[in-house]
Design a protein around this motif. Structure first.
Motif, PDB file in Angstrom:
ATOM      1  N   ASP A   6       0.871  -1.168   0.000  1.00 14.45           N
ATOM      2  CA  ASP A   6       0.000   0.000   0.000  1.00 14.45           C
ATOM      3  C   ASP A   6       0.905   1.214   0.000  1.00 14.45           C
ATOM      4  O   ASP A   6       1.599   1.474   0.985  1.00 14.45           O
ATOM      5  CB  ASP A   6      -0.906  -0.013   1.237  1.00 14.45           C
ATOM      6  CG  ASP A   6      -1.864   1.173   1.275  1.00 14.45           C
ATOM      7  OD1 ASP A   6      -2.126   1.759   0.205  1.00 14.45           O
ATOM      8  OD2 ASP A   6      -2.335   1.511   2.370  1.00 14.45           O
ATOM      9  N   HIS A   7       0.953   1.930  -1.104  1.00 14.62           N
ATOM     10  CA  HIS A   7       1.825   3.100  -1.275  1.00 14.62           C
ATOM     11  C   HIS A   7       3.283   2.762  -0.947  1.00 14.62           C
ATOM     12  O   HIS A   7       3.967   3.506  -0.262  1.00 14.62           O
ATOM     13  CB  HIS A   7       1.340   4.280  -0.428  1.00 14.62           C
ATOM     14  CG  HIS A   7      -0.005   4.777  -0.850  1.00 14.62           C
ATOM     15  ND1 HIS A   7      -1.170   4.339  -0.256  1.00 14.62           N
ATOM     16  CD2 HIS A   7      -0.373   5.640  -1.817  1.00 14.62           C
ATOM     17  CE1 HIS A   7      -2.200   4.935  -0.825  1.00 14.62           C
ATOM     18  NE2 HIS A   7      -1.741   5.723  -1.787  1.00 14.62           N
ATOM     19  N   PRO A  17     -14.518  -8.749  -1.252  1.00  9.52           N
ATOM     20  CA  PRO A  17     -14.568  -8.879  -2.708  1.00  9.52           C
ATOM     21  C   PRO A  17     -13.270  -8.327  -3.303  1.00  9.52           C
ATOM     22  O   PRO A  17     -12.730  -7.331  -2.811  1.00  9.52           O
ATOM     23  CB  PRO A  17     -15.762  -8.013  -3.108  1.00  9.52           C
ATOM     24  CG  PRO A  17     -16.603  -7.924  -1.867  1.00  9.52           C
ATOM     25  CD  PRO A  17     -15.614  -7.934  -0.734  1.00  9.52           C
ATOM     26  N   PHE A  18     -12.750  -9.002  -4.316  1.00  7.48           N
ATOM     27  CA  PHE A  18     -11.482  -8.561  -4.906  1.00  7.48           C
ATOM     28  C   PHE A  18     -11.477  -8.767  -6.410  1.00  7.48           C
ATOM     29  O   PHE A  18     -12.304  -9.484  -6.972  1.00  7.48           O
ATOM     30  CB  PHE A  18     -10.298  -9.316  -4.286  1.00  7.48           C
ATOM     31  CG  PHE A  18     -10.144 -10.726  -4.802  1.00  7.48           C
ATOM     32  CD1 PHE A  18      -9.376 -10.985  -5.930  1.00  7.48           C
ATOM     33  CD2 PHE A  18     -10.774 -11.785  -4.178  1.00  7.48           C
ATOM     34  CE1 PHE A  18      -9.248 -12.279  -6.413  1.00  7.48           C
ATOM     35  CE2 PHE A  18     -10.651 -13.075  -4.651  1.00  7.48           C
ATOM     36  CZ  PHE A  18      -9.886 -13.330  -5.775  1.00  7.48           C
ATOM     37  N   GLY A  19     -10.512  -8.123  -7.038  1.00  7.96           N
ATOM     38  CA  GLY A  19     -10.238  -8.317  -8.451  1.00  7.96           C
ATOM     39  C   GLY A  19      -8.760  -8.096  -8.699  1.00  7.96           C
ATOM     40  O   GLY A  19      -8.150  -7.216  -8.095  1.00  7.96           O
ATOM     41  N   LEU A  20      -8.172  -8.936  -9.531  1.00  9.28           N
ATOM     42  CA  LEU A  20      -6.776  -8.740  -9.936  1.00  9.28           C
ATOM     43  C   LEU A  20      -6.786  -7.906 -11.211  1.00  9.28           C
ATOM     44  O   LEU A  20      -7.556  -8.174 -12.124  1.00  9.28           O
ATOM     45  CB  LEU A  20      -6.088 -10.078 -10.170  1.00  9.28           C
ATOM     46  CG  LEU A  20      -5.792 -10.887  -8.906  1.00  9.28           C
ATOM     47  CD1 LEU A  20      -5.359 -12.303  -9.267  1.00  9.28           C
ATOM     48  CD2 LEU A  20      -4.733 -10.198  -8.072  1.00  9.28           C
ATOM     49  N   LEU A  40      -4.047  -5.564  -6.881  1.00  9.76           N
ATOM     50  CA  LEU A  40      -5.150  -6.235  -6.226  1.00  9.76           C
ATOM     51  C   LEU A  40      -6.118  -5.168  -5.749  1.00  9.76           C
ATOM     52  O   LEU A  40      -5.758  -4.304  -4.949  1.00  9.76           O
ATOM     53  CB  LEU A  40      -4.656  -7.061  -5.029  1.00  9.76           C
ATOM     54  CG  LEU A  40      -5.712  -7.709  -4.137  1.00  9.76           C
ATOM     55  CD1 LEU A  40      -6.547  -8.712  -4.923  1.00  9.76           C
ATOM     56  CD2 LEU A  40      -5.039  -8.382  -2.943  1.00  9.76           C
ATOM     57  N   LYS A  41      -7.344  -5.205  -6.277  1.00  3.93           N
ATOM     58  CA  LYS A  41      -8.356  -4.236  -5.878  1.00  3.93           C
ATOM     59  C   LYS A  41      -9.304  -4.922  -4.904  1.00  3.93           C
ATOM     60  O   LYS A  41      -9.935  -5.930  -5.242  1.00  3.93           O
ATOM     61  CB  LYS A  41      -9.120  -3.713  -7.086  1.00  3.93           C
ATOM     62  CG  LYS A  41     -10.117  -2.632  -6.742  1.00  3.93           C
ATOM     63  CD  LYS A  41     -10.796  -2.096  -7.987  1.00  3.93           C
ATOM     64  CE  LYS A  41     -11.761  -0.983  -7.633  1.00  3.93           C
ATOM     65  NZ  LYS A  41     -12.433  -0.467  -8.830  1.00  3.93           N
ATOM     66  N   VAL A  61      -9.841  -0.324  -2.315  1.00  7.30           N
ATOM     67  CA  VAL A  61      -8.445  -0.240  -1.895  1.00  7.30           C
ATOM     68  C   VAL A  61      -7.634  -0.978  -2.951  1.00  7.30           C
ATOM     69  O   VAL A  61      -7.905  -2.142  -3.244  1.00  7.30           O
ATOM     70  CB  VAL A  61      -8.240  -0.898  -0.510  1.00  7.30           C
ATOM     71  CG1 VAL A  61      -6.772  -0.920  -0.133  1.00  7.30           C
ATOM     72  CG2 VAL A  61      -9.063  -0.186   0.550  1.00  7.30           C
ATOM     73  N   VAL A  62      -6.634  -0.297  -3.522  1.00  6.41           N
ATOM     74  CA  VAL A  62      -5.810  -0.914  -4.556  1.00  6.41           C
ATOM     75  C   VAL A  62      -4.407  -1.115  -3.991  1.00  6.41           C
ATOM     76  O   VAL A  62      -3.760  -0.170  -3.531  1.00  6.41           O
ATOM     77  CB  VAL A  62      -5.756  -0.049  -5.835  1.00  6.41           C
ATOM     78  CG1 VAL A  62      -4.860  -0.711  -6.879  1.00  6.41           C
ATOM     79  CG2 VAL A  62      -7.161   0.161  -6.392  1.00  6.41           C
TER      80      VAL A  62
END
Length: 130
Positions: free
Chosen positions: A28-29, A72-75, A82-83, A91-92
């Protein structure tokens, strides 16, 4: 025979499909935020957990409290991002180039198992010196 059963159980526990793409240290950042290990253990921040994934939902169970939640997520970007949907907030996270550990670290030793080496901070004299 027993070795085969243990190996089969271990292989069955390994992430497959979409879950396999989640095995990583996620930043994260630029700072490590989440680690998802291939044995199904992981951590978010400093909190150790276990994880699994089905389709587009990441299941997390915190080891200490037993609290469980789904994210819930998505690549995205070919698996580089990873979103996550955390309580309605996107959150990405970015995949780290560093690989996660193969398994969770051992738990810390209780104070009773630690070696007592307290010396009140007094320097020790070397032999032959006055």
């Amino acid at each position: 025979m027993m070795r085969g059963l243990i190996l089969a159980a271990f292989v069955a526990a390994l992430p497959t499909g979409t879950a396999k793409g989640l095995v990583a240290i996620w930043l994260d950042h630029g700072s490590p935020y989440m680690e998802l290990r291939p044995d199904g253990s992981g951590r978010i921040g400093a909190i150790e957990n276990s994880w699994s994934a089905e389709k587009d939902v990441l299941h997390i169970v915190q080891k200490e409290s037993g609290d469980a939640f789904d994210l819930p997520f998505g690549l995205e970007s070919g698996g580089k991002h990873l979103k996550l949907d955390v309580q309605g907030t996107p959150v990405v996270l970015e995949r780290s180039k560093q690989k996660p550990a193969a398994r969770a670290p051992p738990p810390p030793k209780p104070p009773s198992a630690l070696e007592d080496r307290a010396d009140a901070g007094t320097p020790k004299k070397k032999k032959g010196k006055k």
